[in-house]
Structures are given as structure tokens and as C-alpha cells.
Design an enzyme around this catalytic site. Structure first.
Site, PDB file in Angstrom:
ATOM      1  N   CYS A   1      11.179  26.593  -9.343  1.00  0.00           N
ATOM      2  CA  CYS A   1      12.132  27.581  -8.854  1.00  0.00           C
ATOM      3  C   CYS A   1      13.035  27.968 -10.026  1.00  0.00           C
ATOM      4  O   CYS A   1      13.807  27.159 -10.493  1.00  0.00           O
ATOM      5  CB  CYS A   1      12.952  26.941  -7.741  1.00  0.00           C
ATOM      6  SG  CYS A   1      13.686  28.132  -6.645  1.00  0.00           S
TER       7      CYS A   1
ATOM      8  N   GLY B   1      10.534  10.106 -18.985  1.00  0.00           N
ATOM      9  CA  GLY B   1       9.194  10.531 -19.381  1.00  0.00           C
ATOM     10  C   GLY B   1       9.253  11.742 -20.294  1.00  0.00           C
ATOM     11  O   GLY B   1       8.502  11.837 -21.265  1.00  0.00           O
TER      12      GLY B   1
ATOM     13  N   HIS C   1      10.395   5.758 -13.009  1.00  0.00           N
ATOM     14  CA  HIS C   1      10.700   6.156 -11.629  1.00  0.00           C
ATOM     15  C   HIS C   1       9.490   6.661 -10.858  1.00  0.00           C
ATOM     16  O   HIS C   1       9.571   6.910  -9.657  1.00  0.00           O
ATOM     17  CB  HIS C   1      11.851   7.171 -11.587  1.00  0.00           C
ATOM     18  CG  HIS C   1      11.498   8.560 -12.027  1.00  0.00           C
ATOM     19  ND1 HIS C   1      11.276   9.575 -11.131  1.00  0.00           N
ATOM     20  CD2 HIS C   1      11.343   9.101 -13.250  1.00  0.00           C
ATOM     21  CE1 HIS C   1      11.013  10.691 -11.798  1.00  0.00           C
ATOM     22  NE2 HIS C   1      11.045  10.429 -13.089  1.00  0.00           N
TER      23      HIS C   1
ATOM     24  N   ASN D   1       0.258  16.463 -12.420  1.00  0.00           N
ATOM     25  CA  ASN D   1       1.305  16.147 -11.434  1.00  0.00           C
ATOM     26  C   ASN D   1       1.249  17.033 -10.200  1.00  0.00           C
ATOM     27  O   ASN D   1       1.749  16.652  -9.151  1.00  0.00           O
ATOM     28  CB  ASN D   1       2.685  16.228 -12.074  1.00  0.00           C
ATOM     29  CG  ASN D   1       2.881  17.476 -12.890  1.00  0.00           C
ATOM     30  OD1 ASN D   1       2.110  17.759 -13.806  1.00  0.00           O
ATOM     31  ND2 ASN D   1       3.902  18.242 -12.560  1.00  0.00           N
TER      32      ASN D   1
ATOM     33  N   SER E   1       6.879   6.904 -17.258  1.00  0.00           N
ATOM     34  CA  SER E   1       8.231   7.048 -16.741  1.00  0.00           C
ATOM     35  C   SER E   1       8.399   6.118 -15.544  1.00  0.00           C
ATOM     36  O   SER E   1       7.641   6.197 -14.571  1.00  0.00           O
ATOM     37  CB  SER E   1       8.467   8.501 -16.317  1.00  0.00           C
ATOM     38  OG  SER E   1       9.774   8.649 -15.837  1.00  0.00           O
TER      39      SER E   1
ATOM     40  N   THR F   1      22.535   2.662 -27.572  1.00  0.00           N
ATOM     41  CA  THR F   1      22.622   1.349 -26.929  1.00  0.00           C
ATOM     42  C   THR F   1      21.602   1.265 -25.791  1.00  0.00           C
ATOM     43  O   THR F   1      21.513   2.170 -24.955  1.00  0.00           O
ATOM     44  CB  THR F   1      24.049   1.132 -26.375  1.00  0.00           C
ATOM     45  OG1 THR F   1      24.947   1.190 -27.487  1.00  0.00           O
ATOM     46  CG2 THR F   1      24.178  -0.209 -25.676  1.00  0.00           C
TER      47      THR F   1
ATOM     48  N   GLN G   1       2.150  10.644 -14.618  1.00  0.00           N
ATOM     49  CA  GLN G   1       1.702  10.608 -13.212  1.00  0.00           C
ATOM     50  C   GLN G   1       0.681   9.508 -12.963  1.00  0.00           C
ATOM     51  O   GLN G   1       0.570   9.014 -11.851  1.00  0.00           O
ATOM     52  CB  GLN G   1       1.098  11.956 -12.805  1.00  0.00           C
ATOM     53  CG  GLN G   1       2.119  13.021 -12.509  1.00  0.00           C
ATOM     54  CD  GLN G   1       2.996  12.684 -11.304  1.00  0.00           C
ATOM     55  OE1 GLN G   1       2.581  12.047 -10.348  1.00  0.00           O
ATOM     56  NE2 GLN G   1       4.242  13.127 -11.353  1.00  0.00           N
TER      57      GLN G   1
END
Ligand code: PLP
Length: 380
Positions: free
Chosen positions: A324, A71, A201, A151, A199, A237, A179
Site C-alpha cells: 500500500c 532481516g 520474528h 514471501n 529474521s 551495542t 521466509q
């Protein structure tokens, strides 16, 4: 210990049906899609099929779909690709302060090359007023980039209306739908989007596969130089198995949507109502215009990270939403942009549900959280 996974905004488990679709391209069908012999042609056919599948869901032409590596790469390609292609016409970008760092840091990077960015403020729910975007546009504006849904706090932005305003001014509009993908309708015509990032995942597809829709006629300068894969928009590729997985996951997410989302949003509503009965808690994000799976809060007198560690001991995976950095925990830029006091922003908790969560998962959280918060407050 059984994990109660409540961090679907971070990533999701690969759907077994998606894995099944990918396996041939990880094993027997290993050809390079650029090779002209049969094995290579099979790979190219798989990519072409995946592109058609994605285009059907987005309501666009297959040639308008580019597969990328994540993403973040889709956001980078959209923003840098447009900015560098249209630099002579204008050097002004418009975005919001609550975007993902894939957008914010890309705009900051472009500022080193002479671009100027306007960050249009959001209200206390994290929502933009489309008229504020309209007022930020100038003759120099090269691109507007706004997320479909946030998100951290789940607020849904009025992207279709923002897109309408941009289109009237002939300014390209990029929607970071990373999201929202798999949860909200993503017909690019209805959203008035010229570019849209996804994205895989985030909707039970594989990690490491992004999708970028770019409307025909929108000029993008490629950001990865090399071969002429992806019609010259992105060299390298192709990740054939990943691409097949991304398209399958997107199709399944939208096939399952009418069945899954009412159930997920009912769990979310129960979670929100239960957590808000804890004294000193507050919902973050919009009360109604929010992602069906997002329940996010702040708690007075508690550190979000301490809540996470306590939940982890119970086998619950959750998030604070704050980044973080170099050992120090900064409060979330999203919560600060929503004018939450810094103290309160430190006490954030984001619970994001998925299709496999159950009523029992919600019961467990609601039974445990009041005691966790109370104990942490006593420790301070
Ligand atoms: N944009 C938004 C709104 C996100 O939530 C994320 C990831 O959390 C991204 C972009 C980046 O996506 P990826 O992790 O695939 O690079």
C-alpha cells in the site's frame, strides 16, 4: 473475539520458551557485552552461546554469524557490503524481480553508485531457471542475490543449484532465507550459499533481530560505522536479549520441524483444496515447490483488500501480499512478474499458517470465504 491468525509470513507470536530464555537479559543480566566486569562478561557469554547455537543449525563456524537489527538489515549488509567491497572488480548484480523490497530497493540504491542489475525473469509459478542465472553472469558480476522462498506466493527457488553455478564462476551468492528460516532445511553448505539472511520474528523469535551468515573469506564492507562489535561487521551495542531469543527460536524451530511441518502442510493442502472450489479462484505460486505454510490465491472480480476487511470482521488476520503506497494500492510486483493480468493481481489473498493453527481454523475460513467472495462480486 478469538483471532484466527493466518498471517505468519508477516510475523509470528513470540514462543513462550523464547521469552523465558530472554527474560534474564531484560532484567538482571543487563550488562553491556563490551564491559570487562562480570555483568558485561555474562552478556558476552550469552551472545557467544547464541552464535554457537545458530552456527550449529546453519552448519557453519560461529565466526561466520553476524547478528543484525532485522532481516532487511541482513539483506542490506550482504548486498551493499559485498558490492562496495568488490566495486573495483565488478559493478554487476544479479537478482530476480520477485525479491523482497529489502533486496530490490538495495539493488536500486546501488544503481545510483554505478552498479547495474540484471533481473532474471521467473516463470508463471514464480520459479527461476538456474540456467537463466548462469546466462546472466558476466566477468563483472559482483554478487547474485536470490530468495530461498517467496514471501507472497511461497514458491521455493532452486537455490542449491543456483549456488553451484555461482560457485563454479567464483561469484558470491546471497540467499534471502527470511521466509524459509524455520520451515525449510538451512544448512549453508547444502545450499551452496556464501551469504544467508534470516529474521527472528518469522520463526517465533523477537522482532528486531536479524542474522547474517557470511562465509569465511567473503569480504564485506560494514554498513553501520562505530564500535567494533560483531567482529567489526556491525557497530552498535548488542541486543543481548534479542540475540539470545533469536538463537533459541531458531533451535526450537528446527527441533520442532519434524513434528510441526507435516501438520501445517496438511492444513495448507486442505485450505488450498477448499478455496479452489470457489468459482473464479486460482492458486498463485508453485503447486508443489512451495512453503509448507503458504496458501495464496487470486479471485476474479474482487479486490483483495475487501476480502481482508470482511475476514477481519470475523476475527481472521490475513494479507493480500500487495504493498500500500501513498493511499493507492498497487498490485503486487511478484504477481506482475509472474505475468498475472493486473485485474487478477488486484484480487490476491495470502493465508499463511503457523504451528498453533487448527483444523477448526481451516473449517472457519472454508465456511466463510465462498459467501464473502460472492457478496463482494455482487457489490461491484
Ligand atoms: N526478506 C523477505 C523474503 C521477507 O519476507 C522479509 C519480511 O517480510 C524481509 C526480507 C525483511 O525482514 P524484516 O522484516 O526482519 O526486516
Amino acid at each position: 473475539m478469538h483471532t484466527i491468525y493466518l498471517d505468519h509470513a508477516a510475523t509470528t507470536a513470540l514462543d513462550a520458551r523464547v521469552l523465558d530464555a530472554m527474560i534474564p537479559y531484560l532484567t538482571t543480566e543487563y550488562g553491556n557485552a563490551s564491559s570487562i566486569y562480570t555483568l558485561g562478561r555474562h552478556a558476552m557469554q550469552a551472545i557467544d552461546g547464541a552464535r554457537e547455537e545458530v552456527a550449529e543449525i546453519l552448519g557453519c563456524r560461529p565466526t561466520e554469524v553476524t547478528f543484525t537489527g532485522c532481516g532487511s538489515e541482513s539483506d542490506n549488509l550482504a548486498i551493499k557490503g559485498i558490492a562496495f567491497a568488490s566495486q573495483k572488480k565488478g559493478n554487476h548484480l544479479v537478482t530476480s524481480p520477485i525479491e523482497h523490497h529489502a533486496v530490490l530497493h538495495t539493488c536500486q540504491y546501488l544503481e545510483r553508485f554505478g552498479f547495474k542489475t540484471t533481473y532474471v525473469p521467473v516463470d508463471s509459478y514464480g520459479r527461476l531457471d538456474p540456467d537463466d542465472i548462469g546466462r546472466a553472469l558476466t566477468d563483472q558480476t559482483a554478487l547474485v542475490s536470490i530468495m530461498y522462498a517467496n514471501n507472497e506466493v511461497g514458491t521455493i527457488e532452486p537455490v542449491a543449484e543456483i549456488g553451484r553455478i555461482c560457485r563454479a564462476r567464483k561469484i558470491p551468492f546471497h540467499v534471502d532465507a527470511v521466509q524459509a528460516g524455520g520451515s525449510l532445511p538451512i544448512d549453508v553448505a547444502e545450499l551452496n550459499a556464501d551469504l544467508l539472511s534470516l529474521s527472528a520474528h518469522k520463526f517465533y523469535g523477537p522482532k528486531g533481530v536479524g542474522i547474517l551468515y557470511a562465509r569465511q573469506g567473503v569480504r564485506l564492507l560494514p554498513q553501520v560505522q562505530g564500535g567494533s562489535q560483531e567482529r567489526g561487521k556491525r557497530a552498535g551495542t548488542e541486543n543481548v536479549a534479542g540475540i539470545v531469543g533469536a538463537a533459541t527460536a531458531l533451535r526450537l524451530a528446527y527441533e520442532d520441524l519434524p513434528r510441526v511441518m507435516p501438520r501445517v502442510s496438511a492444513l495448507r493442502d486442505r485450505l488450498i483444496a477448499g478455496v479452489l472450489s470457489i468459482a473464479g479462484s486460482q492458486l498463485t505460486g508453485h503447486p508443489t515447490e512451495r512453503l509448507p505454510n503458504n496458501a495464496s490465491f487470486v479471485f476474479e472480480g474482487v479486490e483483495g483488500e475487501s476480502i481482508l476487511l470482511s475476514l477481519d470482521l470475523l476475527g481472521v488476520a490475513a494479507s493480500t501480499g500487495s504493498a500500500c503506497t501513498s493511499g493507492s494500492v498497487d498490485p503486487s510486483h511478484v504477481l506482475l512478474a509472474m505475468h498475472l493480468p493486473v485485474e487478477l493481481a488486484h484480487g490476491s489473498l495470502r493465508l499463511t499458517l503457523g504451528k498453533d493453527n487448527t483444523d477448526e481454523d481451516v473449517d472457519t475460513i472454508l465456511a466463510a470465504l465462498p459467501g464473502i467472495i460472492e457478496k463482494l462480486r455482487q457489490l461491484r
